[in-house]
Design an enzyme around this catalytic site. Structure first.
Site, PDB file in Angstrom:
ATOM      1  N   ALA A 298       0.865  -1.152  -0.249  1.00  0.00           N
ATOM      2  CA  ALA A 298      -0.042  -0.074  -0.100  1.00  0.00           C
ATOM      3  C   ALA A 298       0.843   1.418   0.089  1.00  0.00           C
ATOM      4  O   ALA A 298       2.009   1.040   0.387  1.00  0.00           O
ATOM      5  CB  ALA A 298      -0.896   0.023   1.006  1.00  0.00           C
ATOM      6  N   CYS A 306       4.351   2.573 -17.912  1.00  0.00           N
ATOM      7  CA  CYS A 306       3.405   1.422 -18.448  1.00  0.00           C
ATOM      8  C   CYS A 306       1.991   1.608 -17.706  1.00  0.00           C
ATOM      9  O   CYS A 306       0.959   1.658 -18.599  1.00  0.00           O
ATOM     10  CB  CYS A 306       4.072   0.322 -18.480  1.00  0.00           C
ATOM     11  SG  CYS A 306       5.598   0.378 -19.347  1.00  0.00           S
TER      12      CYS A 306
HETATM   13  N1  LIG Z   1       9.643   1.190 -20.312  1.00  0.00           N
HETATM   14  C1  LIG Z   1       9.276  -0.415 -19.923  1.00  0.00           C
HETATM   15  O1  LIG Z   1       9.382  -0.659 -18.527  1.00  0.00           O
HETATM   16  C2  LIG Z   1       8.581  -1.141 -20.682  1.00  0.00           C
HETATM   17  C3  LIG Z   1       8.263  -2.309 -20.196  1.00  0.00           C
HETATM   18  C4  LIG Z   1       7.590  -3.170 -21.254  1.00  0.00           C
HETATM   19  C5  LIG Z   1       6.841  -2.468 -22.272  1.00  0.00           C
HETATM   20  N2  LIG Z   1       7.189  -1.333 -22.630  1.00  0.00           N
HETATM   21  C6  LIG Z   1       6.770  -0.885 -23.903  1.00  0.00           C
HETATM   22  O2  LIG Z   1       7.941  -0.897 -24.819  1.00  0.00           O
HETATM   23  C7  LIG Z   1       7.711   0.533 -25.821  1.00  0.00           C
HETATM   24  C8  LIG Z   1       9.003   1.285 -25.859  1.00  0.00           C
HETATM   25  O3  LIG Z   1       8.972   1.750 -24.299  1.00  0.00           O
HETATM   26  P1  LIG Z   1      10.278   2.612 -23.661  1.00  0.00           P
HETATM   27  O4  LIG Z   1       9.983   2.560 -22.329  1.00  0.00           O
HETATM   28  O5  LIG Z   1      11.461   1.637 -24.216  1.00  0.00           O
HETATM   29  O6  LIG Z   1      10.192   3.891 -24.674  1.00  0.00           O
HETATM   30  P2  LIG Z   1      11.422   5.076 -24.577  1.00  0.00           P
HETATM   31  O7  LIG Z   1      10.719   6.221 -24.651  1.00  0.00           O
HETATM   32  O8  LIG Z   1      12.449   4.886 -23.487  1.00  0.00           O
HETATM   33  O9  LIG Z   1      12.198   4.667 -26.120  1.00  0.00           O
HETATM   34  C9  LIG Z   1      11.628   4.741 -27.324  1.00  0.00           C
HETATM   35  C10 LIG Z   1      12.654   5.280 -28.305  1.00  0.00           C
HETATM   36  O10 LIG Z   1      12.198   4.985 -29.607  1.00  0.00           O
HETATM   37  C11 LIG Z   1      12.247   5.991 -30.449  1.00  0.00           C
HETATM   38  N3  LIG Z   1      11.674   6.287 -31.506  1.00  0.00           N
HETATM   39  C12 LIG Z   1      10.371   6.672 -31.554  1.00  0.00           C
HETATM   40  N4  LIG Z   1       9.820   6.769 -32.673  1.00  0.00           N
HETATM   41  C13 LIG Z   1      10.796   6.254 -33.503  1.00  0.00           C
HETATM   42  C14 LIG Z   1      10.742   6.074 -34.773  1.00  0.00           C
HETATM   43  N5  LIG Z   1       9.904   6.424 -35.882  1.00  0.00           N
HETATM   44  N6  LIG Z   1      11.840   5.617 -35.423  1.00  0.00           N
HETATM   45  C15 LIG Z   1      13.068   5.632 -34.760  1.00  0.00           C
HETATM   46  N7  LIG Z   1      13.158   5.646 -33.364  1.00  0.00           N
HETATM   47  C16 LIG Z   1      11.904   5.911 -32.883  1.00  0.00           C
HETATM   48  C17 LIG Z   1      12.689   7.034 -29.433  1.00  0.00           C
HETATM   49  O11 LIG Z   1      13.455   8.354 -29.888  1.00  0.00           O
HETATM   50  C18 LIG Z   1      13.193   6.585 -28.062  1.00  0.00           C
HETATM   51  O12 LIG Z   1      14.558   6.585 -28.266  1.00  0.00           O
HETATM   52  C19 LIG Z   1       6.538   0.978 -25.499  1.00  0.00           C
HETATM   53  O13 LIG Z   1       5.388   0.562 -26.197  1.00  0.00           O
HETATM   54  C20 LIG Z   1       6.279   0.662 -24.006  1.00  0.00           C
HETATM   55  O14 LIG Z   1       4.795   0.552 -23.485  1.00  0.00           O
HETATM   56  C21 LIG Z   1       7.821  -0.523 -22.164  1.00  0.00           C
END
Ligand SMILES: NC(=O)c1ccc[n+]([C@@H]2O[C@H](COP(=O)([O-])OP(=O)(O)OC[C@H]3O[C@@H](n4cnc5c(N)ncnc54)[C@H](O)[C@@H]3O)[C@@H](O)[C@H]2O)c1
Length: 481
Positions: A298, A306
């Protein structure tokens, strides 16, 4: 072991962790990111996110890792392309797929002109969290991008979309990638499953070399209690299903965990009214194998990159189809109320917060990360400032970033170098993120440094109330009788 040429689009928390671990397994990895500064930094060894072990792995395998901003440069010759771009919350709460769509369209144009030379279709592996149906949407966009250019013959430009949702936790992303509870794959293609199984074989069989910086892996040096646990008989579960179900598994997992936290917060509020201690209640129910003890703490509520956006996207998807997701709505409502409770507790005890100095201990949305997306600390800081309080924050890695984020919305935050600097002269403090430095706070020193009424709101229930009170602090936890 078969070694693959892999492209990872999106060099963020998920993309970098996935790609670095694939390189550790022996695969060749090209990262593509549209952020030129990020690519330049990575090429020079600067890791843009705070994630244990990530930098060590990337620096160790520089001979099989490269970075570029050009998808067109990376795609020729690659056998699988991971999409790990961000999918933030869009209008009406649904997921904003514009980054995923941009990659798919670009890829279509590149594939149309790509003679290929692949022995099998390119696998487009979606790691981004995307709503059910996005796999088909990506296929459609890639094909659309290809149209207009005569479709190439053979396997060169052929592709299959695979869903491979990610379950890693920030703060232990490398560990979670190498030691997952399960690997989930969604596809219509048996051949795609086999290729993915081959890619992940060392993880499934846990046969990869230890990462040197993870001394004595198995324990990970005690990082937030993370342990890979016993090796499952037959290897890490490899769940294969259709695209839609794989996409839904990710949303269902996050919605369940968020609801579990909201559940214990609801119980915690009732505990306060009836004089029970929620930490004992959590322990007592968590030992029931059907319930489990994790995600039963809690406190000031869930946040991060996320849970909020994924629960929101699932609710939006349900509503678009005429279904009222009452349980998920309630989980969000409880969470919103919970965030407000830290400030309400201060007001109850102190009254007017005008010109009172309040220290926020921990700013990142959870320990082990510098991620501030939807962090409870930002909400609390804004609330406190709107009530006229002076706010000082401490975080081992996210302090400066928090100051910048808040400044962009006109909220000023003083950033302290250590917890005691934050506490000096503070009338009150709120534990927002349970970093080790915060858990092990010297309470006697804190009490000496603070000003009356020396109020401490423990937003993560990590301190011993009796000890804090014995040291002269006005301690207030969440649901602790
Ligand atoms: N962060 C977490 O803990 C986590 C866990 C599970 C799933 N996810 C999912 O994974 C995905 C990525 O999350 P994240 O936290 O790594 O994101 P983030 O924001 O850390 O990284 C995303 C990267 O993608 C790049 N990007 C965006 N559009 C682009 C394009 N068209 N071409 C090239 N590069 C591009 C951005 O510049 C950035 O560096 C999301 O869908 C998120 O929901 C995240």
């Amino acid at each position: 072991m078969q070694r693959f040429d892999v492209v990872v689009v999106g060099a963020g928390y998920v993309g970098l962790s996935t790609g670095a671990c694939l390189a550790h397994l022996g695969h060749r990895v090209t990262f593509v990111d549209r952020d030129a500064g990020r690519v330049e930094g990575l090429s020079a060894g600067v890791i843009p996110v705070h994630e244990p072990h990530l930098g060590d792995i990337i620096r160790t395998y520089r001979d099989r890792i490269s970075f570029t901003t050009s998808l067109a440069e990376a795609v020729p010759g690659c056998e699988m392309l991971f999409v790990a771009v961000d999918t933030p919350q869009g209008e009406g709460g649904s997921a904003d797929l514009s980054n995923v769509a941009a990659v798919a369209r670009d890829l279509g144009r590149i594939l149309a002109a790509d003679p290929g030379g692949r022995s099998s279709p390119l696998l487009v592996v979606n790691k981004s969290t995307v709503p059910v149906g996005s796999g088909d949407y990506v296929s459609m966009l890639v094909r659309e991008g290809m149209s207009g250019v005569a479709e190439a013959e053979g396997n060169g430009a052929d592709f299959r979309v695979v869903s491979n949702p990610e379950f890693l936790r920030e703060g232990s992303a490398v560990h979670d990638t190498l030691f997952p509870d399960r690997i989930v794959l969604g596809s219509e293609s048996e051949a795609a499953f086999e290729t993915m199984r081959e890619l992940y074989r060392p993880i499934i069989e846990r046969s990869f070399e230890p990462v040197p910086s993870m001394s004595g892996v198995g324990s990970l040096g005690g990082l937030y209690g993370t342990s890979p646990g016993p090796f499952p008989e037959g290897g890490v579960p490899f769940v294969t299903t259709d695209l839609q179900s794989a996409e839904m598994i990710k949303y269902a997992a996050n919605a369940f965990l968020a609801t579990k936290i909201s559940f214990i917060n609801e119980i915690s509020n009732i505990c306060e009214l009836v004089g029970a201690d929620v930490t004992s209640v959590s322990e007592g129910i968590g030992l029931d194998g059907r319930i489990g003890s994790r995600f039963l703490d809690a406190g000031a509520g869930w946040g991060g990159s996320c849970f909020p956006k994924d629960v929101s996207a699932l609710r939006a998807a349900a509503r678009e189809r005429g279904y009222e997701p009452g349980l998920l709505d309630a989980a969000v409502a409880v969470n919103e109320r919970q965030r407000g409770l830290a400030v309400a507790k201060l007001q109850q005890e102190i009254g007017n917060l005008e010109d009172r100095r309040v220290a926020l201990l921990g700013l990142a949305f959870k320990p082990g990360t510098d991620d501030l997306r939807d962090a409870p600390s930002l909400y609390i800081a804004r609330e406190l400032r709107s009530l006229g309080a002076r706010v000082v924050g401490y975080d081992p890695v996210a302090g400066e970033k928090a100051r910048e984020v808040l400044a962009s919305s006109g909220v000023d935050l003083e950033v302290a170098e250590d917890p005691h600097e934050a506490l000096r002269g503070a009338h009150a403090a709120v534990i927002v993120t349970d970093w080790e430095e915060v858990r092990s706070l010297d309470l006697a020193r804190a009490a000496r440094e603070m000003e009356e009424p020396k109020m401490l709101v423990d937003g993560r229930n990590v301190l011993d109330p009796a000890e804090a009170r014995a040291q002269g602090l006005r301690y207030e936890g969440f649901g602790r009788g």
